[in-house]
Write a protein that holds these residues in place. Structure first.
Motif, PDB file in Angstrom:
ATOM      1  N   SER A 274      40.276 104.707  54.545  1.00  0.00           N
ATOM      2  CA  SER A 274      38.929 104.753  54.067  1.00  0.00           C
ATOM      3  C   SER A 274      38.477 104.512  52.838  1.00  0.00           C
ATOM      4  CB  SER A 274      38.193 106.100  54.700  1.00  0.00           C
ATOM      5  OG  SER A 274      38.452 106.117  56.200  1.00  0.00           O
ATOM      6  N   GLY A 275      39.374 104.306  52.024  1.00  0.00           N
ATOM      7  CA  GLY A 275      39.312 103.900  50.505  1.00  0.00           C
ATOM      8  C   GLY A 275      38.919 105.089  49.646  1.00  0.00           C
ATOM      9  N   ARG A 276      39.475 106.614  50.156  1.00  0.00           N
ATOM     10  CA  ARG A 276      39.423 107.760  49.469  1.00  0.00           C
ATOM     11  C   ARG A 276      40.536 107.954  48.888  1.00  0.00           C
ATOM     12  NH1 ARG A 276      35.527 110.977  51.103  1.00  0.00           N
ATOM     13  NH2 ARG A 276      35.501 112.059  49.030  1.00  0.00           N
ATOM     14  N   SER A 277      40.676 108.432  47.373  1.00  0.00           N
ATOM     15  CA  SER A 277      41.788 108.392  46.554  1.00  0.00           C
ATOM     16  C   SER A 277      42.288 109.987  46.760  1.00  0.00           C
ATOM     17  CB  SER A 277      41.412 107.921  45.178  1.00  0.00           C
ATOM     18  OG  SER A 277      42.769 108.556  44.331  1.00  0.00           O
ATOM     19  N   ILE A 278      43.870 110.128  46.901  1.00  0.00           N
ATOM     20  CA  ILE A 278      44.200 111.212  46.889  1.00  0.00           C
ATOM     21  C   ILE A 278      45.241 111.769  45.497  1.00  0.00           C
ATOM     22  CG2 ILE A 278      46.026 113.144  48.153  1.00  0.00           C
ATOM     23  CD1 ILE A 278      45.277 111.152  50.576  1.00  0.00           C
ATOM     24  N   PRO A 279      44.946 112.322  44.865  1.00  0.00           N
ATOM     25  CA  PRO A 279      44.150 113.575  44.967  1.00  0.00           C
ATOM     26  C   PRO A 279      42.693 113.397  44.228  1.00  0.00           C
ATOM     27  CG  PRO A 279      45.373 114.301  43.299  1.00  0.00           C
ATOM     28  CD  PRO A 279      46.047 112.880  43.772  1.00  0.00           C
ATOM     29  N   ARG A 280      42.530 112.248  43.751  1.00  0.00           N
ATOM     30  CA  ARG A 280      41.149 112.291  42.682  1.00  0.00           C
ATOM     31  C   ARG A 280      39.979 112.577  43.545  1.00  0.00           C
ATOM     32  NH1 ARG A 280      39.426 106.397  40.622  1.00  0.00           N
ATOM     33  NH2 ARG A 280      38.873 106.359  42.815  1.00  0.00           N
ATOM     34  N   ASP A 281      39.812 112.121  44.630  1.00  0.00           N
ATOM     35  CA  ASP A 281      38.600 112.249  45.732  1.00  0.00           C
ATOM     36  C   ASP A 281      38.768 113.502  46.563  1.00  0.00           C
ATOM     37  OD1 ASP A 281      37.457 110.049  44.555  1.00  0.00           O
ATOM     38  OD2 ASP A 281      38.221 108.668  46.109  1.00  0.00           O
ATOM     39  N   VAL A 282      39.923 113.614  47.026  1.00  0.00           N
ATOM     40  CA  VAL A 282      40.210 114.651  48.004  1.00  0.00           C
ATOM     41  C   VAL A 282      41.764 115.046  47.877  1.00  0.00           C
ATOM     42  CG1 VAL A 282      40.298 115.546  50.295  1.00  0.00           C
ATOM     43  CG2 VAL A 282      38.687 113.715  49.719  1.00  0.00           C
ATOM     44  N   SER A 283      41.821 116.355  47.660  1.00  0.00           N
ATOM     45  CA  SER A 283      43.136 117.014  47.701  1.00  0.00           C
ATOM     46  C   SER A 283      43.554 117.483  49.055  1.00  0.00           C
ATOM     47  CB  SER A 283      43.263 118.352  46.700  1.00  0.00           C
ATOM     48  OG  SER A 283      43.108 117.994  45.347  1.00  0.00           O
ATOM     49  N   VAL A 284      45.084 117.421  49.231  1.00  0.00           N
ATOM     50  CA  VAL A 284      45.431 117.658  50.647  1.00  0.00           C
ATOM     51  C   VAL A 284      46.833 118.614  50.347  1.00  0.00           C
ATOM     52  CG1 VAL A 284      46.326 116.867  52.656  1.00  0.00           C
ATOM     53  CG2 VAL A 284      44.668 115.585  51.167  1.00  0.00           C
ATOM     54  N   ILE A 285      46.770 119.741  51.298  1.00  0.00           N
ATOM     55  CA  ILE A 285      47.957 120.425  51.196  1.00  0.00           C
ATOM     56  C   ILE A 285      48.363 120.543  52.843  1.00  0.00           C
ATOM     57  CG2 ILE A 285      48.833 123.026  51.011  1.00  0.00           C
ATOM     58  CD1 ILE A 285      46.980 123.425  48.731  1.00  0.00           C
ATOM     59  N   GLY A 286      49.742 120.597  52.784  1.00  0.00           N
ATOM     60  CA  GLY A 286      50.346 120.840  54.348  1.00  0.00           C
ATOM     61  C   GLY A 286      50.982 122.285  54.301  1.00  0.00           C
ATOM     62  N   PHE A 287      51.600 122.444  55.447  1.00  0.00           N
ATOM     63  CA  PHE A 287      52.605 123.848  55.666  1.00  0.00           C
ATOM     64  C   PHE A 287      53.802 123.185  56.720  1.00  0.00           C
ATOM     65  CE2 PHE A 287      53.563 127.716  56.920  1.00  0.00           C
ATOM     66  CZ  PHE A 287      52.767 128.715  56.510  1.00  0.00           C
ATOM     67  N   ASP A 288      54.844 123.656  56.038  1.00  0.00           N
ATOM     68  CA  ASP A 288      56.444 123.464  56.466  1.00  0.00           C
ATOM     69  C   ASP A 288      57.145 123.052  55.681  1.00  0.00           C
ATOM     70  OD1 ASP A 288      55.730 124.310  59.357  1.00  0.00           O
ATOM     71  OD2 ASP A 288      55.289 122.285  59.960  1.00  0.00           O
ATOM     72  N   ASP A 289      56.783 122.110  54.548  1.00  0.00           N
ATOM     73  CA  ASP A 289      57.708 121.449  53.615  1.00  0.00           C
ATOM     74  C   ASP A 289      58.954 120.687  54.579  1.00  0.00           C
ATOM     75  OD1 ASP A 289      58.690 120.613  51.208  1.00  0.00           O
ATOM     76  OD2 ASP A 289      59.811 122.294  50.979  1.00  0.00           O
ATOM     77  N   THR A 290      58.298 119.727  55.480  1.00  0.00           N
ATOM     78  CA  THR A 290      59.473 118.964  56.061  1.00  0.00           C
ATOM     79  C   THR A 290      60.116 118.087  55.016  1.00  0.00           C
ATOM     80  OG1 THR A 290      57.669 117.328  56.308  1.00  0.00           O
ATOM     81  CG2 THR A 290      57.992 118.683  58.212  1.00  0.00           C
ATOM     82  N   GLU A 291      61.291 117.588  55.626  1.00  0.00           N
ATOM     83  CA  GLU A 291      62.159 116.728  54.504  1.00  0.00           C
ATOM     84  C   GLU A 291      61.356 115.514  54.073  1.00  0.00           C
ATOM     85  OE1 GLU A 291      65.697 115.736  56.615  1.00  0.00           O
ATOM     86  OE2 GLU A 291      66.413 117.885  56.701  1.00  0.00           O
ATOM     87  N   GLU A 292      60.425 114.987  54.770  1.00  0.00           N
ATOM     88  CA  GLU A 292      59.923 113.752  54.485  1.00  0.00           C
ATOM     89  C   GLU A 292      58.836 114.010  53.551  1.00  0.00           C
ATOM     90  OE1 GLU A 292      60.151 114.701  57.494  1.00  0.00           O
ATOM     91  OE2 GLU A 292      61.764 113.435  58.542  1.00  0.00           O
ATOM     92  N   SER A 293      58.152 115.381  53.505  1.00  0.00           N
ATOM     93  CA  SER A 293      56.962 115.746  52.815  1.00  0.00           C
ATOM     94  C   SER A 293      57.150 114.979  51.346  1.00  0.00           C
ATOM     95  CB  SER A 293      56.446 117.069  52.894  1.00  0.00           C
ATOM     96  OG  SER A 293      57.779 117.911  52.292  1.00  0.00           O
ATOM     97  N   GLY A 294      58.054 115.121  50.837  1.00  0.00           N
ATOM     98  CA  GLY A 294      58.250 114.819  49.182  1.00  0.00           C
ATOM     99  C   GLY A 294      58.118 113.204  49.191  1.00  0.00           C
ATOM    100  N   SER A 295      58.178 112.694  50.470  1.00  0.00           N
ATOM    101  CA  SER A 295      58.136 110.992  50.421  1.00  0.00           C
ATOM    102  C   SER A 295      56.769 110.397  50.806  1.00  0.00           C
ATOM    103  CB  SER A 295      59.136 110.424  51.261  1.00  0.00           C
ATOM    104  OG  SER A 295      60.383 110.826  50.752  1.00  0.00           O
ATOM    105  N   PHE A 296      55.867 111.311  51.255  1.00  0.00           N
ATOM    106  CA  PHE A 296      54.339 110.913  51.435  1.00  0.00           C
ATOM    107  C   PHE A 296      53.589 110.320  50.193  1.00  0.00           C
ATOM    108  CE2 PHE A 296      53.581 114.410  55.112  1.00  0.00           C
ATOM    109  CZ  PHE A 296      54.356 113.708  55.782  1.00  0.00           C
ATOM    110  N   TRP A 297      52.619 109.642  50.483  1.00  0.00           N
ATOM    111  CA  TRP A 297      52.072 109.060  49.053  1.00  0.00           C
ATOM    112  C   TRP A 297      50.659 109.436  48.880  1.00  0.00           C
ATOM    113  CZ3 TRP A 297      53.791 107.409  44.879  1.00  0.00           C
ATOM    114  CH2 TRP A 297      52.868 106.749  43.818  1.00  0.00           C
ATOM    115  N   PRO A 298      50.358 110.334  47.986  1.00  0.00           N
ATOM    116  CA  PRO A 298      51.331 110.882  47.098  1.00  0.00           C
ATOM    117  C   PRO A 298      52.174 112.092  47.709  1.00  0.00           C
ATOM    118  CG  PRO A 298      49.146 111.895  46.630  1.00  0.00           C
ATOM    119  CD  PRO A 298      49.018 110.642  47.652  1.00  0.00           C
ATOM    120  N   PRO A 299      53.151 112.364  47.061  1.00  0.00           N
ATOM    121  CA  PRO A 299      53.918 113.317  47.515  1.00  0.00           C
ATOM    122  C   PRO A 299      53.347 114.654  47.702  1.00  0.00           C
ATOM    123  CG  PRO A 299      55.437 112.392  45.811  1.00  0.00           C
ATOM    124  CD  PRO A 299      53.715 111.845  45.806  1.00  0.00           C
ATOM    125  N   LEU A 300      53.626 115.449  49.093  1.00  0.00           N
ATOM    126  CA  LEU A 300      52.616 116.313  49.539  1.00  0.00           C
ATOM    127  C   LEU A 300      52.898 117.720  49.048  1.00  0.00           C
ATOM    128  CD1 LEU A 300      50.522 117.094  51.723  1.00  0.00           C
ATOM    129  CD2 LEU A 300      52.265 117.435  53.330  1.00  0.00           C
TER     130      LEU A 300
END
Length: 348
Positions: A274-300
């Motif tokens: 939708s054209g929203r920048s992370i984290p400039r426009d919206v910050s996002v936090i998850g829960f679990d710290d899966t092995e892939e979470s450090g490879s999300f864009w941006p890293p989670l």
């Protein structure tokens, strides 16, 4: 299980076929039959060099302990039952792996009973099948909300440990500190200056989801901020994506706390699309710290929970129960926040 028939020399020196006995192993290893018995039962009071000598003798003779006779003598089957609702989640698989490893180290085997649907019939049927398999105790990885709905009657006298639950007496619970993890995540965003923080929760049927939702709301209120309406997800990336599209249309939302990493990934996908920048426009936090979470864009940025420790502790607690010891009623495993690049102060 019976010991194999092998050619063992009789005292007269003539070879004849007969069943290899504990005495044969003791004679070859140069120890007493009692020592062989202790090694067979994985007793700790045997010197390592002696234990290895006995194991070598067992291997050379092809001796295998008679598990049925041993169970009659000791009252132990050296087997643990595990009832698990699903094998599809990362947390359950890591937890099961730790249980299996800990059980093997203690000389126990595992009998796994997956339950496709947490109904009274299926869970009760799992217990019935485990009793037929003759297990010493059971570890349950089914959330308490499901157990409550199932109205399961656990057999009296069978030691039981429940993981990820709010089960009440007489059960011992091992779980992640759900409240601590969510408070850490929410407070991190508040400290960065966010005030409009939306929570994407898991389903109401989940104990973990309801605890995380309650902790998020309480942390917001403690900061003097009214919580936003909760967006209900189902742990999947698809549900996070649906809610992410809705959040992308809101200019007031500056941060999102997702109840797991998969829903956080879905939210991030929708925001990017939708054209929203992370984290400039919206910050996002998850829960679990899966092995892939450090490879999300941006890293989670996410809450780390130690599934391996949960599995290990659940087995430790069950072994204490089997030994007649009384462990503490609850065993809670701490969490910690892993801060990466998906969170930042809101734009002014």
């Amino acid at each position: 299980m019976t010991s194999p028939t092998r050619l063992v020399k009789s005292p007269s020196g003539h070879g004849r076929a007969r069943t290899v006995s504990m005495a044969d192993v003791a004679a070859l290893a140069g120890v007493s039959s009692q020592t062989v018995s202790r090694v067979s039962n994985s007793a700790p009071n045997v010197e390592s060099s002696t234990r290895q000598r006995v194991l070598d003798a067992m291997s050379e003779l092809g001796y295998r302990p008679n598990s049925a006779a041993r169970a009659l003598k000791t009252g132990r089957f050296r087997s643990i039952g595990v009832i698990m609702f699903t094998l599809s989640t990362l947390g359950n698989m890591r937890t099961l792996d730790a249980i299996v490893t800990a059980a093997s180290g203690a000389g126990y085997t595992i009998t796994l009973m997956p339950v496709a649907h947490p109904t009274e019939g299926e869970v009760a049927g799992a217990f019935s099948r485990l009793q037929e398999e003759a297990v010493d105790g059971v570890i349950i990885v089914i959330e308490a909300h499901m157990l409550d709905r199932a109205e399961v009657i656990i057999p009296v006298g069978l030691p039981v440990v429940i993981i990820d639950s709010d089960a009440r007496d007489p059960y011992v619970v091992v779980d992640t500190d759900q409240e601590q993890g969510t408070r850490l995540a929410t407070q991190h965003l508040l400290d960065l200056g966010h005030r409009c923080i939306v929570h994407v929760s898991g389903p109401d049927t989940s104990f973990s989801a309801t605890r995380r939702e309650a902790a998020w709301a309480a942390t917001m209120r403690d900061a003097g901020v009214d919580p936003q309406p909760v967006l209900k997800g189902d742990w999947t990336t698809a549900s996070g994506y649906r809610h992410g599209l809705e959040l992308a249309r809101r200019d007031d939302v500056t941060a999102v706390v997702a109840a797991n990493d998969q829903m956080a990934l879905g939210v991030m996908h929708a925001l990017h699309e939708s054209g929203r920048s992370i984290p400039r426009d919206v910050s996002v936090i998850g829960f679990d710290d899966t092995e892939e979470s450090g490879s999300f864009w941006p890293p989670l940025t996410t809450v780390h929970q130690n599934f391996t420790e949960i599995g290990r502790r659940s087995m430790d607690v069950l072994l204490e129960l089997l030994d007649g010891r009384a462990p503490s009623r609850d065993r809670i495993v701490p969490t910690h926040l892993v801060v990466r690049k998906s969170t930042a102060a809101p734009r002014r």
